[in-house]
Structure formats: structure tokens, C-alpha cells
Design a protein around this motif. Structure first.
Motif, PDB file in Angstrom:
ATOM      1  N   CYS A  20      80.281  37.049   9.999  1.00 13.74           N
ATOM      2  CA  CYS A  20      80.737  36.151   8.952  1.00 13.74           C
ATOM      3  C   CYS A  20      79.582  35.432   8.261  1.00 13.74           C
ATOM      4  O   CYS A  20      78.429  35.491   8.683  1.00 13.74           O
ATOM      5  N   GLN A  21      79.952  34.712   7.184  1.00 11.53           N
ATOM      6  CA  GLN A  21      78.951  33.960   6.435  1.00 11.53           C
ATOM      7  C   GLN A  21      78.312  32.867   7.274  1.00 11.53           C
ATOM      8  O   GLN A  21      77.156  32.512   7.051  1.00 11.53           O
ATOM      9  N   MET A  22      79.051  32.331   8.245  1.00 16.62           N
ATOM     10  CA  MET A  22      78.456  31.307   9.095  1.00 16.62           C
ATOM     11  C   MET A  22      77.322  31.879   9.921  1.00 16.62           C
ATOM     12  O   MET A  22      76.322  31.206  10.189  1.00 16.62           O
ATOM     13  N   ASN A  23      77.448  33.140  10.319  1.00 17.74           N
ATOM     14  CA  ASN A  23      76.351  33.780  11.030  1.00 17.74           C
ATOM     15  C   ASN A  23      75.150  33.988  10.111  1.00 17.74           C
ATOM     16  O   ASN A  23      73.994  33.884  10.543  1.00 17.74           O
ATOM     17  N   VAL A  24      75.416  34.293   8.847  1.00 20.14           N
ATOM     18  CA  VAL A  24      74.313  34.419   7.884  1.00 20.14           C
ATOM     19  C   VAL A  24      73.589  33.077   7.758  1.00 20.14           C
ATOM     20  O   VAL A  24      72.350  33.022   7.765  1.00 20.14           O
ATOM     21  N   TYR A  25      74.360  32.017   7.647  1.00 21.08           N
ATOM     22  CA  TYR A  25      73.771  30.671   7.582  1.00 21.08           C
ATOM     23  C   TYR A  25      72.973  30.379   8.850  1.00 21.08           C
ATOM     24  O   TYR A  25      71.814  29.942   8.791  1.00 21.08           O
ATOM     25  N   ASP A  26      73.576  30.625  10.013  1.00 18.34           N
ATOM     26  CA  ASP A  26      72.883  30.364  11.279  1.00 18.34           C
ATOM     27  C   ASP A  26      71.612  31.188  11.392  1.00 18.34           C
ATOM     28  O   ASP A  26      70.583  30.707  11.882  1.00 18.34           O
ATOM     29  N   GLY A  27      71.668  32.456  10.944  1.00 20.98           N
ATOM     30  CA  GLY A  27      70.492  33.304  11.006  1.00 20.98           C
ATOM     31  C   GLY A  27      69.356  32.763  10.155  1.00 20.98           C
ATOM     32  O   GLY A  27      68.182  32.776  10.569  1.00 20.98           O
ATOM     33  N   ALA A  28      69.697  32.257   8.966  1.00 20.63           N
ATOM     34  CA  ALA A  28      68.674  31.678   8.099  1.00 20.63           C
ATOM     35  C   ALA A  28      68.064  30.427   8.721  1.00 20.63           C
ATOM     36  O   ALA A  28      66.852  30.195   8.645  1.00 20.63           O
ATOM     37  N   ARG A  29      68.899  29.616   9.368  1.00 19.61           N
ATOM     38  CA  ARG A  29      68.369  28.406   9.997  1.00 19.61           C
ATOM     39  C   ARG A  29      67.483  28.741  11.189  1.00 19.61           C
ATOM     40  O   ARG A  29      66.465  28.073  11.440  1.00 19.61           O
ATOM     41  N   TYR A 246      84.188  27.538  -1.276  1.00 19.77           N
ATOM     42  CA  TYR A 246      84.368  27.211   0.132  1.00 19.77           C
ATOM     43  C   TYR A 246      85.136  28.325   0.825  1.00 19.77           C
ATOM     44  O   TYR A 246      85.953  29.021   0.215  1.00 19.77           O
ATOM     45  N   THR A 247      84.848  28.495   2.110  1.00 17.89           N
ATOM     46  CA  THR A 247      85.531  29.505   2.930  1.00 17.89           C
ATOM     47  C   THR A 247      85.190  29.227   4.395  1.00 17.89           C
ATOM     48  O   THR A 247      84.107  28.679   4.667  1.00 17.89           O
ATOM     49  N   THR A 248      86.056  29.507   5.359  1.00 18.64           N
ATOM     50  CA  THR A 248      87.373  30.095   5.276  1.00 18.64           C
ATOM     51  C   THR A 248      88.394  29.002   5.527  1.00 18.64           C
ATOM     52  O   THR A 248      88.158  28.104   6.332  1.00 18.64           O
ATOM     53  N   SER A 249      89.547  29.097   4.897  1.00 19.53           N
ATOM     54  CA  SER A 249      90.546  28.038   4.954  1.00 19.53           C
ATOM     55  C   SER A 249      91.718  28.423   5.843  1.00 19.53           C
ATOM     56  O   SER A 249      91.971  29.598   6.082  1.00 19.53           O
TER      57      SER A 249
END
Length: 453
Positions: A20-29, A246-249
């Protein structure tokens, strides 16, 4: 892992994120954390001293795929030129949280295991592994990991920004409450500060992320309790920010204020990803979704009343335990009623430890295959029809990257469609285009004018 043998500290790293996109965010951090330690990013795992596998546990055989990747890394290192040491291997993310110490027992080549709520400790874990010490952290601390992360320094035209993590919904098929923990909301000030930093670094579009992002709540700078709509309205005031998504709802958290924001906040893009998962009330109850089909359709009607041009996206699971032909037909019926611009659909796969994994009535794989093909055919038809309906419209496109051919650029429409634009508008600019053609997965746009970044 933790065998008492020291090794040189890694100088380069490669982060491979799944899911998911949260993993993309976490990977960047995580990459920023490692860069702050003086390491540099390598283009591939083969060229890195440290490989971070940032894993997802949602789909079937997720853990098996991780072990396959580990095996490939080890084999490539063994086959490489003499004198090159095997890279340090870190397993991060939701598989790390779910499997924990089982990972190094099953794959001794793994040096580090770190869960999604503990990755801010990655530099220390790397140091521990280099010294031959045990390097495993799957704690879910109450303190926010975000406070320990470095300030964002570089950014492209689009950015992810996690505002909420975890889930309290406990859908019977889902592992997220067990791998990401309870729902927590980041503080208002921290989010606004990070959004400002992202814009200062070049972001023109920010996507707010959360497992249930519309469950976000917090106190603003005046001490007033706000929901996601209040946060969106605050970000709307940021100079230089052109778009908000925004996602996911979750349907249960789609508040009146958030629905109103779709009609009132110009920067909030006309796109809503709102998973329903199934169209049968009986199956929705077995999934513990806490909404029914009729209620979901009323919610979509209200959103469309607020923003008539909104594009609706969803998630669907076919073959949930006990699903009959009649239940599946109800899913097809709700798909037809909503008429999606995009959607994701999957066969049910049992996740160990979830209630659904031990339910009676597990559906035969061949039946799931046939149902998924029918569902995806309908969803693909709807997506193509939505794209075709865009032809002839004039809209703004945010240019994100180069296309395949010289002079081509690719960006996103307000409705999250990929648009190919000729004549080389600069990456990071908003351009006005006329949509001239549409395929199943992308559009072509003729350049009208360009706005400065």
C-alpha cells in the motif's frame, strides 16, 4: 542474526517496498533515516550493502514471497564476484510484525527484523547487527515514531503524508489491527508542519494516508476538536499546495463535514476511494463491516450530491467464506449501482490468526477464479467507460514524470487518471489540457497552457 559475528557497517542501502501507499511512505522515511546516518541509496539490491524489504501482509502468500526474495538476494551474492560480501538483510513492515523471531529462524541470512511501528529505530538496529548483536524490534510503543524521524529534505511534485495509523474495525479477514495496532491520529501541528515542509521541498499535491484515514481526529492550534475535514481545510490554506487527496477511508467514518468538504474545498480532488468489499448484507455482517449495502449506496449518493463530478473507487473481495452465487450477484449489483471509475478486486485469502480463516464454508478456488473474472470484467468496463467520458473535457494535469517517448510527460487528472501530454511540460507544473483520447488505463491530452510551479 545475533550470532556474535561483527561485520563492516553498511555504506549503501536499497529499500524495496511492497503493497500500500503507507508502505511507500514508510519506505521513503526509512531511506531518509539511513541517509541521515551517512549512507547512500543504491539503485538496486545487488549494489547495496543493506537491503531493506519493506513488506505487506495483506495478500495471500505474502510471507512466502518475502522468503523467496531473501533467497534470491543470498544466491545473487553467492554468485557475485569473489570478495563481495553478502548484503545485510532487513525485513521490515507488516510481515516482520506478524512473523517476528520466526523470520531469522527460518531464514538465518536475515540480520534485522523491524515492525512498522518501530522503524524509527532502524539505524540502531543496523548498528547492532553490524556488531553481531540481536536486531529485532516489533514493539508497538504508545509514543509516536514520527517524532524520531528526520525532517523531509527532498520531494517530487506529489507526496504521501501519513496522518493516521492502525485500525479498530477488526474486519474478520484483515490482519491490520494485529500488524499496525490500534487506531492513532498524529497531532495536528506535526501534520501541518510536515505538509509545509513537503510543499517547501517541491510538493504540489499531498495525499493524506491512513488505514482508516477518515477516522483521524485531533485538536487544532486553538484547541478545537477537528476531524479530517478540518485538517483538509487547514491544508487548503497552504500557499504552493495545489491539490489534496486522502486514502483509504471507511464508510463508518465518512462524516457530514468530510462530505461537505468535497463540495467546498477546491484543492480537494474529486476522487474518493471508499471500499465496500461486498454487496451482500449477509457477507458484510460476516466480514464485520458494520454497514449494509443500502447504507453504502446512500452515502455515495450524498457524496455525489456534494460533488457531482466525483470519481468513486472501491475494494472488493470475492469468495469470502460462505459466499453463495446469490451473495456474489449482490456484489455485482452494487458495482453496477455505484459505477466505479477505478476499483481493486481480489480473491479472499485466509490470513492466519483472523476469524475468517477458521470459518465454515470456505469457497473453492475454481469458484473464486470464475467470480473474480466476472467482477473484473465489469469493473474494467466501467473504468474504460469513465475514461471515455473524459474525452472532450478540459482539465488541469499535474505533471509527475517522463513518458516513454521523447518529449512526453505523464501526470494525473483531477480524477486520478494517468494523462500523457506531448511537448514536454516541466515536471511539477500544472498544465491545462484538452483530453483528446482515452484507453482502458490512460488518457491523452493536448496542451493548452501551463501554470508556473
Amino acid at each position: 542474526m545475533g550470532r556474535g559475528m561483527s561485520r563492516p557497517a553498511p555504506k549503501s542501502f536499497h529499500v524495496k517496498s511492497f503493497g500500500c501507499q503507507m508502505n511507500v511512505y514508510d519506505g521513503a522515511r526509512m531511506a531518509e533515516l539511513l541517509e541521515a546516518q551517512g549512507m547512500h541509496a543504491a539503485d538496486s539490491a545487488d549494489a547495496a550493502d543493506l537491503v531493506v524489504l519493506n513488506t505487506c501482509h495483506i495478500r495471500e502468500k505474502a510471507a512466502e514471497k518475502v522468503y523467496s526474495d531473501i533467497g534470491r538476494i543470498v544466491k545473487k551474492a553467492a554468485d557475485a564476484e569473489e570478495g563481495r560480501a553478502r548484503p545485510m538483510i532487513a525485513v521490515a513492515g507488516c510481515v516482520a510484525q506478524a512473523e517476528g523471531p520466526e523470520i531469522p529462524r527460518r531464514a538465518p541470512a536475515v540480520d534485522i527484523v523491524v515492525g512498522p511501528q518501530a522503524y524509527h529505530n532502524l539505524p540502531q538496529l543496523v548498528a547492532d547487527a553490524a556488531e553481531g548483536r540481536r536486531a529485532l524490534d516489533t514493539d508497538m510503543p504508545a509514543a509516536s515514531k514520527f517524532d524520531a524521524l528526520p525532517k523531509r529534505r527532498r520531494q517530487g511534485p506529489t507526496a504521501f503524508l501519513t496522518v493516521q495509523e492502525g485500525c479498530d474495525k477488526f474486519c474478520t479477514y484483515c490482519v491490520v489491527p494485529y500488524t499496525r495496532g490500534a487506531e492513532i491520529s498524529r497531532p495536528w501541528g506535526a501534520i501541518v508542519d510536515e505538509a509545509k515542509a513537503l510543499v517547501d521541498a517541491g510538493a504540489r499535491e499531498i495525499t493524506l494516508l491512513g488505514q482508516n484515514v477518515n477516522a483521524w481526529t485531533g485538536e487544532d492550534d486553538r484547541g478545537r476538536t477537528q476531524g479530517l475535514d478540518g485538517l483538509i481545510r487547514a491544508l487548503d490554506a497552504l500557499p504552493g499546495l495545489a491539490r489534496i487527496r486522502y486514502t483509504t477511508s471507511h464508510p463508518n467514518d465518512m462524516s457530514d463535514g468530510l462530505i461537505a468538504a468535497h463540495g467546498e474545498v477546491a484543492k480537494l480532488m474529486p476522487f474518493l476511494h471508499l471500499p465496500v468489499q461486498a454487496g451482500s448484507d449477509r457477507i458484510l455482517k460476516a466480514m464485520n463491516r458494520s454497514h449494509d449495502a443500502a447504507g453504502y449506496l446512500r452515502l455515495i449518493e450524498r457524496v455525489r450530491a456534494a460533488r457531482p463530478d466525483i470519481a468513486v473507487s472501491g475494494d472488493f473481495i470475492v469468495g469470502f467464506p460462505g459466499e453463495t452465487d446469490e451473495d456474489f450477484e449482490a456484489t455485482l449489483a452494487i458495482v453496477r449501482a455505484v459505477d466505479h471509475a477505478q476499483a481493486f478486486s481480489f480473491k479472499y485469502s485466509p490470513r492466519p490468526g483472523t476469524p475468517a480463516a477458521s470459518m465454515d464454508g470456505q469457497v473453492a478456488p475454481a469458484v473464486m477464479d470464475e467470480r473474480l473474472q466476472r467482477l473484473q470484467a465489469l469493473l474494467n468496463e466501467q473504468q474504460h467507460r469513465f475514461n471515455l467520458a473524459t474525452v472532450g473535457k478540459r482539465c488541469e494535469v499535474l505533471i509527475e514524470r517522463d513518458g516513454k517517448k521523447p518529449g512526453q510527460r505523464i501526470g494525473k487528472s483531477p480524477w486520478l487518471q494517468s494523462v500523457i501530454v506531448e511537448d514536454g511540460p516541466a515536471i511539477g507544473t500544472l498544465v491545462t489540457v484538452d483530453i483528446v483520447s482515452a484507453g482502458p488505463n490512460s488518457l491523452s491530452g493536448a496542451l493548452v497552457e501551463q501554470k508556473a510551479a
